[in-house]
Scaffold this motif. Structure first.
Motif, short mmCIF file in Angstrom:
data_model
loop_
_atom_site.label_atom_id
_atom_site.label_comp_id
_atom_site.label_asym_id
_atom_site.label_seq_id
_atom_site.Cartn_x
_atom_site.Cartn_y
_atom_site.Cartn_z
N ASN A 121 -5.21 -95.08 14.66
CA ASN A 121 -5.18 -96.44 15.18
C ASN A 121 -4.02 -96.68 16.14
OD1 ASN A 121 -2.97 -96.60 13.48
ND2 ASN A 121 -3.90 -98.04 12.04
N GLU A 122 -3.13 -95.71 16.30
CA GLU A 122 -2.06 -95.80 17.28
C GLU A 122 -2.49 -95.30 18.65
OE1 GLU A 122 1.64 -94.05 15.94
OE2 GLU A 122 1.10 -94.39 13.84
N VAL A 161 -4.93 -95.29 21.81
CA VAL A 161 -5.91 -96.07 22.56
C VAL A 161 -6.01 -95.50 23.97
CG1 VAL A 161 -5.54 -98.20 21.24
CG2 VAL A 161 -4.14 -97.74 23.26
N GLU A 192 -11.33 -94.03 24.22
CA GLU A 192 -12.12 -94.37 23.03
C GLU A 192 -13.37 -93.50 22.89
OE1 GLU A 192 -10.82 -96.32 20.85
OE2 GLU A 192 -9.15 -96.68 22.22
N ASN A 199 -2.57 -100.90 28.87
CA ASN A 199 -3.30 -101.17 27.63
C ASN A 199 -2.66 -100.44 26.45
OD1 ASN A 199 -5.35 -102.10 25.92
ND2 ASN A 199 -6.61 -100.28 26.29
N ILE A 200 -2.24 -99.19 26.68
CA ILE A 200 -1.56 -98.42 25.63
C ILE A 200 -0.22 -99.08 25.29
CG2 ILE A 200 -0.55 -96.18 25.04
CD1 ILE A 200 -2.59 -94.89 26.94
N HIS A 215 0.61 -102.26 25.60
CA HIS A 215 0.34 -103.49 24.84
C HIS A 215 0.03 -103.16 23.38
CE1 HIS A 215 -1.11 -105.43 28.86
NE2 HIS A 215 0.21 -105.44 28.74
N HIS A 216 -0.78 -102.16 23.17
CA HIS A 216 -1.19 -101.79 21.82
C HIS A 216 0.00 -101.33 20.98
CE1 HIS A 216 -3.99 -100.37 18.73
NE2 HIS A 216 -3.26 -99.27 18.64
N LEU A 217 0.83 -100.47 21.52
CA LEU A 217 1.99 -99.97 20.79
C LEU A 217 3.01 -101.08 20.54
CD1 LEU A 217 2.53 -96.53 22.59
CD2 LEU A 217 1.50 -96.94 20.36
N GLN A 225 2.37 -104.22 20.17
CA GLN A 225 1.82 -105.09 19.11
C GLN A 225 2.01 -104.46 17.74
OE1 GLN A 225 -2.41 -105.76 19.43
NE2 GLN A 225 -2.30 -107.69 18.30
N GLN A 226 1.80 -103.15 17.63
CA GLN A 226 1.96 -102.48 16.35
C GLN A 226 3.39 -102.54 15.85
OE1 GLN A 226 0.31 -98.48 16.75
NE2 GLN A 226 -1.51 -99.16 15.66
N ARG A 228 4.45 -94.19 24.92
CA ARG A 228 5.11 -94.06 23.62
C ARG A 228 6.62 -93.94 23.80
NH1 ARG A 228 5.03 -95.19 18.53
NH2 ARG A 228 2.83 -94.62 18.39
#
Length: 427
Positions: free
Chosen positions: A200-201, A203, A206, A375-376, A378-380, A382-383, A413
């Motif tokens: 789930n880390e 993105v 997909e 997008n990556i 933003h995802h990281l 948020q986590q 990352r």
């Protein structure tokens, strides 16, 4: 001698009578416990038994180094133990095992259940009596961190079916103790701290992730899964995706064996070692390429295509590469109008260029554009609960990509890790 001390001697005798699970006491904690039992029994009525105190101290120390309770240690050893019962019950039902093996297992579990229920306070009191000292050695009871079926049961003889199911899914020995392994010095050894990356880390790719997950689930379900080549730009998350699969599905019996390019000639040997084990294995080859037609190329070809020996149904090869054609091709490889050239030189060229086609699946990871990169990010963010205004976060991320390694999942990352540390220090 005191009747209570005789009881401990009887316990030592029972441990000596174990039929299948003797190796539980072969590690440092087990040997220290047996020595403690011996010294509790061997005492003089008036002399101080320093050996008993020393034995208790040593047992306490080795338990403290592990940081777990005596009960947890005992259960862990049972769940890892490699013996005739734990081996055979992985490949046949409990009902089909020889009755003698069933009875031997119940006999041993009964003894080990007694050891599990020994209160440490009582051990301390027996040491006090045996050592002939006026004080009781310190007792520190660590909480049991495990909550397995053995912890929950009062009678381990009734846990054979659950124990058998555990062995079938998790394996025994090194395959139960480690979910990731590597080939070193002609043997498999465990990796104590594998990469903790989770699916789930990840993105940005997909479709590729979904395809690889589906193929891995087929492997776990016992169906024919395909060997996979993950090809694409550096930093796109190819290796992380494979490692994430392990963290997601290790509880279902998935194991990963890391094989370096220099060890590929051992690949058929490794496969033979695990082909009859119930667990499912990913042979992971990172950054795969060949400078020439070498032994590693031939060994991998055998594993991918099979030989006289049948392919192992519980093994797949997942390889990553930055090269679509895994074997370097030189202009010198191409046919020239010379009598000295190989007659079927084009066949040699095609053999090299088509090697990647021997993988059943090839998943392509294109370079990340700005939208994927952000997008990556933003995802990281948020986590990790990084709360920066969106415009500021994106501006910093773009600056980082320009200044350092370009746009990729790896760069995202690295940026987020640095940003998190920076924010914490600033506060």
């Amino acid at each position: 001698m005191n009747q209570n001390l005789n009881y401990y001697y009887l316990i030592y005798q029972e441990i000596s009578s174990l039929l299948l699970y003797q190796s539980i006491f072969n590690d440092e904690v087990g040997r220290a416990f047996l020595k403690l039992l011996k010294t509790i029994y061997s005492r003089h009525e008036t002399d101080v038994n320093f050996h008993c105190l020393t034995a208790y101290s040593h047992w306490f120390k080795v338990l403290a180094f592990q940081g777990i309770s005596w009960q947890d240690h005992l259960i862990n050893k049972i769940l890892l133990d490699n013996n005739p019962f734990s081996q055979q019950v992985q490949i046949m039902t409990l009902q089909n095992l020889p009755n003698a093996l069933i009875e031997a297992s119940k006999h041993d579990l009964s003894i080990l259940n007694t050891l599990y229920n020994l209160p440490l306070e009582a051990i301390s009191q027996w040491v006090k009596q045996s050592a002939n000292v006026p004080f009781s050695p310190l007792v520190v009871q660590l909480d049991n961190s495990n909550n397995t079926f053995l912890h929950q049961s009062d009678n381990w003889e009734n846990c054979l079916e659950e124990l058998a199911q555990y062995y079938r899914q998790q394996g025994t020995g090194i395959f139960a103790e480690y979910k990731a392994l590597k080939w070193q010095d002609s043997q498999l050894i465990g990796i104590s701290h594998p990469d903790p990356i989770k699916l789930n880390e990840l993105v940005g790719y997909e479709a590729q992730k979904d395809t690889l997950i589906k193929n891995t689930k087929m492997l776990l379900s016992g169906y024919s899964a395909l060997n996979v080549l993950l090809y694409g730009s550096r930093g796109s998350g190819k290796s992380s995706l494979v490692k994430g699969l392990l963290n997601e599905y290790s509880s279902q019996g998935l194991r990963l064996i890391e094989v370096n390019k220099s060890q590929l000639h051992n690949l058929p040997l490794i496969v033979d070692q695990v082909r009859n084990i119930p667990q499912k294995f990913i042979m992971f080859v990172d950054d795969l390429s060949f400078e020439e037609d070498n032994d590693g190329f031939k060994a991998l070809k055998v594993v991918l295509e099979g030989s006289v020996t049948a392919k192992a149904k519980n093994v797949v090869v997942y390889a990553t590469s930055n090269r679509r054609h895994l074997i370097r091709e030189f202009f010198a490889d191409r046919p020239r109008p010379s009598d000295a050239d190989e007659i079927h030189n084009w066949d040699t060229v095609q053999e090299k260029l088509s090697f990647s086609d021997r993988f059943g699946l090839t998943l392509t990871f294109e370079p990340a554009n700005q939208d994927i990169y952000l997008n990556i990010v933003h995802h990281l963010a948020q986590q990790l609960n990084i709360n920066l205004p969106l415009e500021e976060l994106e501006f910093k991320a773009k600056q980082w990509a320009t200044k350092y390694n370009g746009r990729s999942g790896r760069t995202a990352r690295q940026f987020i890790d640095f940003l998190q540390g920076e924010l914490i220090m600033d506060n």
